[in-house]
Design a protein around this motif. Structure first.
Motif, PDB file in Angstrom:
ATOM      1  N   LEU A 115       0.862  -1.173   0.000  1.00  0.00           N
ATOM      2  CA  LEU A 115       0.000   0.000   0.000  1.00  0.00           C
ATOM      3  C   LEU A 115       0.903   1.229   0.000  1.00  0.00           C
ATOM      4  N   SER A 116       0.398   2.364  -0.505  1.00  0.00           N
ATOM      5  CA  SER A 116       1.283   3.529  -0.563  1.00  0.00           C
ATOM      6  C   SER A 116       0.514   4.842  -0.626  1.00  0.00           C
ATOM      7  N   SER A 117       1.246   5.910  -0.242  1.00  0.00           N
ATOM      8  CA  SER A 117       0.746   7.283  -0.318  1.00  0.00           C
ATOM      9  C   SER A 117       1.291   8.021  -1.526  1.00  0.00           C
ATOM     10  N   SER A 118       2.239   7.398  -2.260  1.00  0.00           N
ATOM     11  CA  SER A 118       2.997   8.110  -3.285  1.00  0.00           C
ATOM     12  C   SER A 118       3.746   9.262  -2.613  1.00  0.00           C
ATOM     13  N   LEU A 119       3.692  10.456  -3.175  1.00  0.00           N
ATOM     14  CA  LEU A 119       4.412  11.609  -2.641  1.00  0.00           C
ATOM     15  C   LEU A 119       3.696  12.184  -1.423  1.00  0.00           C
ATOM     16  N   PRO A 120       4.414  12.482  -0.324  1.00  0.00           N
ATOM     17  CA  PRO A 120       3.763  13.127   0.817  1.00  0.00           C
ATOM     18  C   PRO A 120       3.657  14.638   0.603  1.00  0.00           C
ATOM     19  N   ALA A 121       2.744  15.264   1.313  1.00  0.00           N
ATOM     20  CA  ALA A 121       2.634  16.724   1.280  1.00  0.00           C
ATOM     21  C   ALA A 121       3.726  17.318   2.167  1.00  0.00           C
ATOM     22  N   TYR A 122       4.555  18.185   1.573  1.00  0.00           N
ATOM     23  CA  TYR A 122       5.642  18.802   2.341  1.00  0.00           C
ATOM     24  C   TYR A 122       5.764  20.276   1.978  1.00  0.00           C
ATOM     25  N   GLU A 123       6.349  21.048   2.890  1.00  0.00           N
ATOM     26  CA  GLU A 123       6.576  22.475   2.684  1.00  0.00           C
ATOM     27  C   GLU A 123       7.990  22.662   2.154  1.00  0.00           C
ATOM     28  N   GLU A 124       8.141  23.491   1.155  1.00  0.00           N
ATOM     29  CA  GLU A 124       9.406  23.594   0.430  1.00  0.00           C
ATOM     30  C   GLU A 124      10.607  23.887   1.319  1.00  0.00           C
TER      31      GLU A 124
ATOM     32  N   SER B  24      10.920  23.376   4.590  1.00  0.00           N
ATOM     33  CA  SER B  24      11.023  22.528   5.786  1.00  0.00           C
ATOM     34  C   SER B  24      12.238  21.618   5.663  1.00  0.00           C
ATOM     35  N   ARG B  25      12.539  20.918   6.732  1.00  0.00           N
ATOM     36  CA  ARG B  25      13.672  19.980   6.695  1.00  0.00           C
ATOM     37  C   ARG B  25      13.459  18.924   5.614  1.00  0.00           C
ATOM     38  N   HIS B  26      12.242  18.398   5.523  1.00  0.00           N
ATOM     39  CA  HIS B  26      11.960  17.414   4.482  1.00  0.00           C
ATOM     40  C   HIS B  26      12.019  18.034   3.090  1.00  0.00           C
ATOM     41  N   GLY B  27      11.572  19.306   2.986  1.00  0.00           N
ATOM     42  CA  GLY B  27      11.654  19.982   1.699  1.00  0.00           C
ATOM     43  C   GLY B  27      13.078  20.088   1.204  1.00  0.00           C
ATOM     44  N   LYS B  28      13.997  20.379   2.116  1.00  0.00           N
ATOM     45  CA  LYS B  28      15.407  20.482   1.745  1.00  0.00           C
ATOM     46  C   LYS B  28      15.975  19.117   1.363  1.00  0.00           C
ATOM     47  N   LEU B  29      15.540  18.077   2.077  1.00  0.00           N
ATOM     48  CA  LEU B  29      15.994  16.731   1.734  1.00  0.00           C
ATOM     49  C   LEU B  29      15.468  16.303   0.364  1.00  0.00           C
ATOM     50  N   PHE B  30      14.213  16.621   0.097  1.00  0.00           N
ATOM     51  CA  PHE B  30      13.654  16.299  -1.213  1.00  0.00           C
ATOM     52  C   PHE B  30      14.401  17.043  -2.318  1.00  0.00           C
ATOM     53  N   LYS B  31      14.738  18.298  -2.060  1.00  0.00           N
ATOM     54  CA  LYS B  31      15.465  19.082  -3.049  1.00  0.00           C
ATOM     55  C   LYS B  31      16.820  18.433  -3.338  1.00  0.00           C
ATOM     56  N   LEU B  32      17.512  17.992  -2.280  1.00  0.00           N
ATOM     57  CA  LEU B  32      18.792  17.311  -2.469  1.00  0.00           C
ATOM     58  C   LEU B  32      18.615  16.034  -3.285  1.00  0.00           C
ATOM     59  N   GLY B  33      17.445  15.403  -3.140  1.00  0.00           N
ATOM     60  CA  GLY B  33      17.155  14.183  -3.872  1.00  0.00           C
ATOM     61  C   GLY B  33      16.667  14.411  -5.284  1.00  0.00           C
ATOM     62  N   GLY B  34      16.609  15.679  -5.714  1.00  0.00           N
ATOM     63  CA  GLY B  34      16.230  15.982  -7.080  1.00  0.00           C
ATOM     64  C   GLY B  34      14.754  16.244  -7.301  1.00  0.00           C
TER      65      GLY B  34
ATOM     66  N   GLY C 298      18.802   7.562  -1.122  1.00  0.00           N
ATOM     67  CA  GLY C 298      17.546   7.685  -1.856  1.00  0.00           C
ATOM     68  C   GLY C 298      16.448   8.152  -0.942  1.00  0.00           C
ATOM     69  N   ASN C 299      15.762   7.198  -0.281  1.00  0.00           N
ATOM     70  CA  ASN C 299      14.641   7.564   0.564  1.00  0.00           C
ATOM     71  C   ASN C 299      15.110   8.381   1.763  1.00  0.00           C
ATOM     72  N   CYS C 300      14.267   9.321   2.166  1.00  0.00           N
ATOM     73  CA  CYS C 300      14.591  10.136   3.350  1.00  0.00           C
ATOM     74  C   CYS C 300      14.160   9.382   4.596  1.00  0.00           C
ATOM     75  N   ALA C 301      15.047   9.280   5.556  1.00  0.00           N
ATOM     76  CA  ALA C 301      14.723   8.596   6.794  1.00  0.00           C
ATOM     77  C   ALA C 301      13.723   9.418   7.593  1.00  0.00           C
TER      78      ALA C 301
END
Length: 386
Positions: A107-116, A118-128, A381-384
């Motif tokens: 089962l999956s959520s696909s992409l989560p909702a994140y703020e650009e 935020s800490r996760h936003g920066k990690l996603f940016k690093l991940g492309g 790859g995946n953000c912890a």
């Protein structure tokens, strides 16, 4: 898929309580009626002697990040026959895993909702991941939910940590998700994130705060709103003991490891108040906080017991409660007509939770699955802690 398998003389944890020793029948892909074990045709059935063993429903890990189809399939060899992925990008990876045919349900959520920013936003940016995937305001929140619905996700995932979205954006995501009949799961790894998640009314809060013990201010609202918790103690312990965070924390104090006991106490507070506790590991392939999906769920059960759950309550957290709260009515219990996802283990896991690790046999959808050791693979790859 066909045939009959009869498991005799086995103690049975049916997802709620212990029974037996008794007989359980697998008929094709489903759990059959006990009467099928009476005078069976020896040429048409397989008989398993379950003496000294306990039969469990297939285990469910309610927070993972799966690398690929091979890693997904390998989960079943550890008795984990269903996993709930909490962030899967890019889209082609999501589509491949969605189409995967194997012994582990995904089962999956696909992409989560994140703020650009935020800490996760920066990690996603690093991940492309480009900024156009971030959610910036309430209008984009509505579009985000619609996009995930169009991808046929199983639930909507939101990053609720601070700094992050304004409360109005979190509230809007919840409203839009409910319009589409979708469950919401929020990443809440801080006390403030729990407050924000409860205020928004999210259905499930995943992770547990380690900066402050969850108190009645939060827990009582979780109870009244019937909020479900997925503490991911495996990941919280990994982060609390991380030498990487200790080093980074000298430079950036906000990254310093927190006290794992605070997390355990938070789980104890939720459990004592009656918040449903469901098992999830945050298994991932980050390379820094890597947690292997499959074997990690057994450690999660140990940590839940350490936090105050009884072994039987921990077993429920990975079976019937997980199935109930993630809308999987066909599994998580052992009863006629349900999907034959089953795990045969040596010993008595209702007395010693580590017995879940002594796996003898696994069936997924009625088919026996090969028990093997998965080679641990660590890649960036995946953000912890997602």
């Amino acid at each position: 898929m066909g045939g009959v398998t009869i498991i005799k003389h086995v103690r049975v944890f049916d997802g709620e309580e212990m029974h037996g020793p008794k007989t359980v029948v697998i008929e094709g892909s489903r759990i059959g009626e006990d009467a099928l074990a009476d005078d069976p045709d020896p040429s048409a059935v397989a008989v398993v002697d379950g003496s000294g063993c306990t039969l469990l429903p297939g285990l469910i890990d309610c927070h993972v990040h799966i690398l690929d189809e091979a890693q997904l399939a390998a989960c079943a060899s550890y008795g984990v026959t269903t996993v709930c992925d909490m962030a899967c990008i890019p889209l082609d990876k999501y589509l491949k895993l969605r189409a995967a045919k194997g012994p582990t349900t995904w089962l999956s959520s696909s992409l989560p909702a994140y703020e650009e920013n935020s800490r996760h936003g920066k990690l996603f940016k690093l991940g492309g991941v480009t900024r156009n995937f971030a959610v910036h305001d309430t209008d984009e929140a509505a579009k985000f939910v619609q996009d995930r619905v169009d991808e046929d996700v199983d639930y909507i995932k939101i990053i609720a940590d601070s700094p992050g979205h304004d409360q109005a954006v979190l509230d809007k995501i919840q409203v839009e998700a409910k319009k589409h009949g979708k469950m919401t799961v929020a990443h809440t790894a801080q006390y403030l994130a729990f407050e924000r998640g409860v205020r928004a009314g999210f259905d499930v809060l995943t992770h547990v705060a380690m900066d402050k013990v969850l108190d009645d201010n939060v827990v009582s609202k979780m109870v009244s709103q019937k909020t479900v918790a997925v503490p991911t103690l495996c990941m919280m312990q990994r982060m609390a003991e991380s030498w990487v965070l200790w080093v980074v924390g000298w430079i950036l104090p906000s990254f310093a490891p927190k006290d794992f006991q605070v997390g355990l106490d938070g789980v104890a507070a939720m459990h004592s108040a009656g918040v449903p506790i469901v098992a999830g590991t945050d298994a991932n392939n980050s390379g820094i906080f890597t947690i292997v999906p499959g074997p990690s769920l057994h450690h999660e059960l140990e940590l839940l017991v350490r936090a105050g759950l009884t072994p039987v309550e921990a077993l429920r957290a990975a079976t019937s409660l997980a199935a109930r709260h993630f809308n999987l009515p066909d599994r998580g219990r052992i009863a006629p007509g349900l999907r034959a996802d089953l795990v045969l283990v040596e010993g008595k896991p209702d007395e010693d939770i580590t017995a879940t690790q002594k796996i003898s046999k696994v069936w997924s959808n009625g088919e026996e699955t090969t028990i093997s050791t998965m080679e641990q693979r660590s890649i960036l790859g995946n953000c912890a802690v997602m």
